[in-house]
Design an enzyme around this catalytic site. Structure first.
Site, PDB file in Angstrom:
ATOM      1  N   LYS A 131      97.700  55.845  86.044  1.00 63.17           N
ATOM      2  CA  LYS A 131      97.850  57.298  86.013  1.00 63.17           C
ATOM      3  C   LYS A 131      96.926  57.991  87.016  1.00 63.17           C
ATOM      4  O   LYS A 131      96.752  59.207  86.963  1.00 63.17           O
ATOM      5  CB  LYS A 131      97.550  57.819  84.603  1.00 63.17           C
ATOM      6  CG  LYS A 131      98.414  57.186  83.506  1.00 63.17           C
ATOM      7  CD  LYS A 131      97.996  57.683  82.134  1.00 63.17           C
ATOM      8  CE  LYS A 131      98.603  56.837  81.026  1.00 63.17           C
ATOM      9  NZ  LYS A 131      98.083  57.207  79.698  1.00 63.17           N
ATOM     10  N   ARG A 159      92.825  72.739  80.083  1.00 61.26           N
ATOM     11  CA  ARG A 159      91.903  72.152  79.108  1.00 61.26           C
ATOM     12  C   ARG A 159      90.633  71.573  79.726  1.00 61.26           C
ATOM     13  O   ARG A 159      89.718  71.206  79.004  1.00 61.26           O
ATOM     14  CB  ARG A 159      92.627  71.047  78.323  1.00 61.26           C
ATOM     15  CG  ARG A 159      93.872  71.514  77.572  1.00 61.26           C
ATOM     16  CD  ARG A 159      93.542  72.183  76.264  1.00 61.26           C
ATOM     17  NE  ARG A 159      92.822  71.315  75.352  1.00 61.26           N
ATOM     18  CZ  ARG A 159      93.382  70.451  74.506  1.00 61.26           C
ATOM     19  NH1 ARG A 159      94.690  70.324  74.473  1.00 61.26           N
ATOM     20  NH2 ARG A 159      92.648  69.720  73.704  1.00 61.26           N
ATOM     21  N   ARG A 208      96.694  39.551  70.395  1.00 56.25           N
ATOM     22  CA  ARG A 208      96.317  40.862  69.845  1.00 56.25           C
ATOM     23  C   ARG A 208      96.915  41.055  68.460  1.00 56.25           C
ATOM     24  O   ARG A 208      98.114  40.887  68.273  1.00 56.25           O
ATOM     25  CB  ARG A 208      96.840  41.987  70.758  1.00 56.25           C
ATOM     26  CG  ARG A 208      96.307  41.941  72.170  1.00 56.25           C
ATOM     27  CD  ARG A 208      94.872  42.436  72.206  1.00 56.25           C
ATOM     28  NE  ARG A 208      94.400  42.563  73.574  1.00 56.25           N
ATOM     29  CZ  ARG A 208      94.083  43.730  74.149  1.00 56.25           C
ATOM     30  NH1 ARG A 208      94.176  44.841  73.473  1.00 56.25           N
ATOM     31  NH2 ARG A 208      93.663  43.764  75.389  1.00 56.25           N
ATOM     32  N   ARG A 250      97.763  58.513  67.411  1.00 57.39           N
ATOM     33  CA  ARG A 250      98.768  59.159  68.257  1.00 57.39           C
ATOM     34  C   ARG A 250     100.084  59.298  67.499  1.00 57.39           C
ATOM     35  O   ARG A 250     100.515  58.372  66.804  1.00 57.39           O
ATOM     36  CB  ARG A 250      99.019  58.327  69.524  1.00 57.39           C
ATOM     37  CG  ARG A 250      97.757  57.960  70.285  1.00 57.39           C
ATOM     38  CD  ARG A 250      97.089  59.157  70.925  1.00 57.39           C
ATOM     39  NE  ARG A 250      97.952  59.827  71.868  1.00 57.39           N
ATOM     40  CZ  ARG A 250      98.076  59.468  73.144  1.00 57.39           C
ATOM     41  NH1 ARG A 250      97.393  58.462  73.619  1.00 57.39           N
ATOM     42  NH2 ARG A 250      98.887  60.127  73.950  1.00 57.39           N
TER      43      ARG A 250
END
Ligand SMILES: [Zn+2]
Length: 274
Positions: free
Chosen positions: A61, A114, A153, A262
């Site tokens: 990102k 923000r 995981r 989330r």
């Protein structure tokens, strides 16, 4: 938060306007004391002045402006950051946090409601992020490595997909969409997912990201592209923010749960618990 398709769309928008241009002036607002990392803002601005923008790349990102002298100007938009190119000065907004004049009289403007956005000026990527995972649209995102990583995981698969050390650039929207496309419940433990299902998920991640990129990203709230326009993929999502609406495949109501803090959207019928 802009994810891979949104950041890549911004990169493609900005590139023709800024490639080969020199930065003639840089300004960071005193209202944004946490924007610039590693340096005091004045030093960051001083070092940027006169630098040539050779190219823009993207890692996860992060937008990466590749400058001369081996420097990288790295921008992470985080929640509400917008980086736009304007011919006639920056928009008149109290949320303008930084601006960068170019040698053709145009400007790059960083607007951030923000104030979670971040910038770096570095000569070494490791100063920004030392353990970023593979790019999901590149060959480096290997199926066998992904399958064996999931086996190690025990966390819910949704939170594993959000982990940027596992995969660079996937966030809340595309994790939900990929899990729907693969028919996997987001709450399932990653190590309980079969090799076959993991292969479906691997393909779904790539497919969902490519489709969203084709739509120039998703604008649910804050995202706009490098010229201030909304993306189109919010109209094409299958489950994200469709809580209570019928699944396009089976008609069951889309549900929402929290995973790793989330909001997570799924179809209880198309995405079974095992
Ligand atoms: Zn369904």
């Amino acid at each position: 938060m802009p994810e891979l398709p949104e950041v890549e769309t911004i990169r493609r928008d900005l590139l023709p306007s800024v490639q080969g241009r020199r930065i003639t002036a840089a300004w960071v607002s005193e209202q944004a004391p946490h924007l610039v990392q590693l340096f005091p803002p004045e030093e960051f601005c001083r070092q940027l002045q006169g630098r040539l923008i050779k190219d823009i790349s993207r890692r996860g990102k992060y937008l990466v402006f590749n400058l001369d002298a081996g420097l990288m100007w790295v921008v992470h938009l985080r929640m509400t950051g917008r980086l736009q190119h304007h011919d006639d000065g920056c928009p008149d907004t109290p949320y303008l946090r930084a601006s960068f004049g170019l040698d053709d009289g145009t400007r790059l403007c960083f607007i951030d409601l923000r104030k979670f956005g971040m910038m770096w000026l570095v000569d070494d990527w490791a100063l920004v992020h030392s353990r970023l995972g593979p790019e999901p649209l590149e060959a480096e995102f290997e199926l066998a490595a992904f399958q064996s990583l999931l086996k190690r995981r025990s966390a819910p698969i949704k939170s594993v997909l959000l982990d940027q050390t596992v995969l660079a650039g996937v966030g809340n929207i595309y994790a939900d969409e990929a899990l729907f496309a693969a028919g996997i419940r987001p709450t399932r433990a990653a190590n309980g997912i079969s090799k076959v299902a993991a292969a479906r998920l691997h393909a779904a991640i790539r497919d969902v990201l490519r489709t969203a990129l084709g739509d120039r990203g998703s604008s649910f709230r804050d995202y706009v592209d490098g010229r201030g326009r909304e993306g189109g993929h919010q109209l094409n999502v299958k489950v994200f923010r469709r809580t209570g609406q019928p699944c396009y495949v089976c008609g069951t109501e889309v549900r929402r749960v929290k995973v790793a803090g989330r909001s997570t959207h799924f179809c209880p019928r198309c995405q079974p618990t095992r």
